[in-house]
Scaffold this active site. Structure first.
Site, PDB file in Angstrom:
ATOM      1  N   CYS A  30       0.874  -1.180   0.000  1.00 50.68           N
ATOM      2  CA  CYS A  30       0.000   0.000   0.000  1.00 50.68           C
ATOM      3  C   CYS A  30       0.907   1.225   0.000  1.00 50.68           C
ATOM      4  O   CYS A  30       1.994   1.203  -0.569  1.00 50.68           O
ATOM      5  CB  CYS A  30      -0.956  -0.023   1.189  1.00 50.68           C
ATOM      6  SG  CYS A  30      -0.140  -0.110   2.792  1.00 50.68           S
ATOM      7  N   ALA A  31       0.501   2.280   0.627  1.00 52.58           N
ATOM      8  CA  ALA A  31       1.255   3.534   0.554  1.00 52.58           C
ATOM      9  C   ALA A  31       2.577   3.476   1.320  1.00 52.58           C
ATOM     10  O   ALA A  31       3.544   4.127   0.942  1.00 52.58           O
ATOM     11  CB  ALA A  31       0.408   4.685   1.086  1.00 52.58           C
TER      12      ALA A  31
END
Length: 656
Positions: A30-31
């Site tokens: 993810c981020a």
């Protein structure tokens, strides 16, 4: 991550300490964190992974072994998947919990997917649509010769993005479905290849290894390339699994093109063509026995047919009628169908308080009403908001029935728009056509104007500029629609979540991204954030359905799922806005990004529209985390404590 950290070395170190590559069932990121599903979680040494240079912390949650790395996680992930026996499970998306999945509406998922894929090209579509509208206007007024070369060049400039839309969508769809964007573009290019287009237009018989191929016009289509790219992603992962690395780079594209192009041409084309022909035949029969019913159906479903590319099946009927009887009755209901969507977009333009939405809606409504170019309206406004699309369908259906009752027909093949009215003067009741169009537009405009969320509240915008009086607590905010707000006045801010003070020289102020309730970072329900491993900051429980930029700066990262955004200010302060906890698993559902990587954003500019109620109903914590990811390299980062916040209120103060 330290600047000198070797991504490949770190990836190898992680694999070694989680039980080896053979113990990794799937991996994605993810981020900020590398997420792995391990076959045997007991084989992983969490402490040893956490001690690796470049690893901020390690969290085990939701059946995932999560290695928190920060902004460089993508590069580490790329290095790690090269060692996995399954090829590139990086592209494998996580599966949603069954309980959440049961609550999702498939049509809403489809709308969300279409919106996310088309959002990056909305502005070029809107600009080209406006360009096309003015080109049609100037040609109609006799200011431009339609047979001249100037018109030829301008027409190419305004129409190219629509004609070659599959190529543009191949890029964004590839990112969405985890496929190679250049292979996807090659497939899209084959669908609109000039020789195939000419064969389709000439009605030539085409076969592939003796198998008949039913061609269709793929220009300006959406669904075929989305289906192709989705299948391509699965095929690539299969090829990554079975092809040796020494030949993979050139054999994967070769096999993908060899398989996918014929497959799409032999499946999507016939299915779409036969479906369109069947619907066209049925509606033609209805026009013979009950014109008003045929007009109602035609006016109601036309824009839906356009979305799926089924409208091309009606073109041969239009041309046949024009050649045999000199006019086309079925074109009349399309006037209210198209203009109703334009009217709905116009209502959004006049009603919304979202500056970004207003900009799209303004040009889109003009191109739809003047030139009949509805792609910017549909994909940029009506489809993402859903209700304007529905109201346009209702208006188009009622207006289509009225226009069909009068027997209105076009004596030339025209694109339905305001400028097309002269083509309907000679056959049927022109008055009933005008009435049908007027009714359709009034219905769609009125329903949209009064029943679609305004996307921001004026009191919230005012609060973001002036705030409540000094030393008085902010009023309790009420749940509202999407907040986009505007930039706070220069020198405004707050000494608390909802108080105003003057900005101090040399200090970067980070503002609340929406109405919400502040909680201390240590109280956030995610160990990685709560520990401060990803920087100092705050948690915010949202009380509105939109996220705006808390600072002025450059967007340095946008998660493909739309749940996380990284922004860097001119002073070098790096901000992460992470919407919800573990919401990456929603795969973009309920998130509509409004910015892309590389965009410059101002304070209060919309980053994303988020349906927080839907996210919560799907079983996810909607607490949004706002952290300064490079806190360790800054002089001071001071976050406000628990309390209420409104857009524009300062919640974090940073001294670079």
């Amino acid at each position: 991550m330290a600047a000198k950290t070797d991504h490949a070395q770190l990836a190898e170190g992680i694999l070694e300490r989680v039980g080896g590559a053979e113990n990794v069932d799937s991996a994605f990121h993810c981020a900020t964190r590398l997420r792995m599903h391990l076959k045997d979680s007991t084989a992983a040494d969490q402490q040893a992974v956490g001690e690796l240079p470049g690893v901020l912390t390690v969290v085990e949650a939701g059946g995932q072994f999560q290695v928190v790395i920060g902004d460089e996680v993508g590069k580490v992930h790329q290095a790690l998947v090269r060692h996995l026996p399954e090829g590139e499970p990086s592209q494998k998306q996580e599966q949603e919990p069954d309980s959440a999945g049961e609550k999702w509406n498939l049509f809403e998922q489809f709308i969300q997917m279409i919106s996310a894929i088309i959002t990056p090209i909305i502005w070029p579509l809107a600009g080209a649509g406006l360009f096309k509208a003015f080109l049609v206007l100037f040609t109609t007024l006799g200011l431009l010769d339609p047979e001249g070369t100037t018109h030829l060049i301008l027409d190419a400039a305004s129409d190219a993005i629509f004609y070659f839309l599959p190529l543009f969508l191949a890029v964004t769809a590839a990112k969405r479905f985890g496929a190679d964007q250049f292979i996807a573009m090659a497939i899209a290019g084959a669908l609109v290849y000039p020789n195939l287009v000419e064969a389709q237009q000439a009605g030539e018989s085409v076969t592939f290894s003796g198998i008949p191929v039913v061609l269709m016009d793929y220009s300006a289509s959406v669904i075929p390339i989305l289906v192709a790219t989705w299948l391509l992603g699965h095929l690539e992962r299969l090829l990554d699994k079975i092809l040796h690395s020494s030949i993979r780079n050139f054999t994967k594209p070769l096999i993908a093109l060899l398989v996918m192009v014929p497959l799409i041409l032999m499946t999507v084309g016939p299915i779409t063509t036969f479906a369109a022909q069947g619907m066209a035949g049925g509606i033609t029969w209805l026009f013979d026995v009950a014109p008003w019913l045929g007009g109602m159906i035609m006016g109601g479903i036309w824009q839906i047919l356009v979305i799926f590319g089924l409208h091309w099946g009606f073109v041969p009927i239009f041309l046949s009628d024009l050649g045999s009887v000199g006019h086309v009755v079925m074109l009349a209901p399309l006037m209210p169908a198209v203009l109703a969507q334009g009217a709905a977009t116009l209502a959004v333009f006049l009603r919304t308080r979202s500056a970004a939405r207003r900009q799209v809606a303004g040009s889109a409504s003009l191109s739809g009403l003047l030139a009949g170019v509805t792609e910017p309206s549909i994909y940029g406004v009506n489809l993402p908001l859903k209700k304007p699309l529905y109201f346009g369908v209702v208006g188009g259906a009622i207006g289509g029935a009225i226009s069909a009752l009068g027997g209105s027909a076009s004596t030339s093949f025209v694109f339905p728009s305001f400028l097309a009215f002269p083509a309907f003067l000679e056959v049927g009741s022109f008055t009933l056509l005008v009435v049908g169009v007027a009714v359709a537009m009034v219905i769609s405009f009125t329903l949209t104007y009064f029943w679609v969320d305004r996307e921001a509240d004026p009191s919230e915008s005012a609060a973001s500029v002036t705030g409540p009086p000094v030393d008085q607590p902010a009023p309790q905010p009420q749940r509202s629609s999407v907040v986009t707000g505007g930039s706070p006045a220069v020198g405004s801010g707050s000494s608390g979540a909802g108080r105003v003070r003057s900005a101090e020289p040399g200090v970067v102020e980070i503002h609340a991204p929406f109405l919400g309730r502040l909680i201390e970072l240590s109280s956030v329900g995610d160990k990685a954030f709560a520990s401060g491993a990803l920087g100092d900051g705050v948690g915010i429980v949202p009380e509105s359905d939109g996220v705006v930029s808390p600072v002025e700066g450059t967007v340095v990262s946008v998660a493909s799922s739309g749940h996380a955004y990284g922004i860097k200010t001119a002073e070098g302060v790096e901000i992460l806005i992470h919407i919800g906890i573990d919401t990456v698993q929603l795969k973009g559902l309920h998130f509509s990004p409004a910015v892309s990587q590389g965009d410059h954003v101002d304070i209060g500019q919309q980053l994303a529209a988020v349906d927080f109620d839907a996210v919560s109903e799907a079983g996810y914590d909607i607490t949004t985390v706002l952290t300064v990811t490079n806190s360790d390299s800054l002089t001071d980062v001071v976050a406000e404590g628990a309390g209420e916040a409104v857009p524009g209120a300062v919640i974090i103060t940073v001294t670079p």
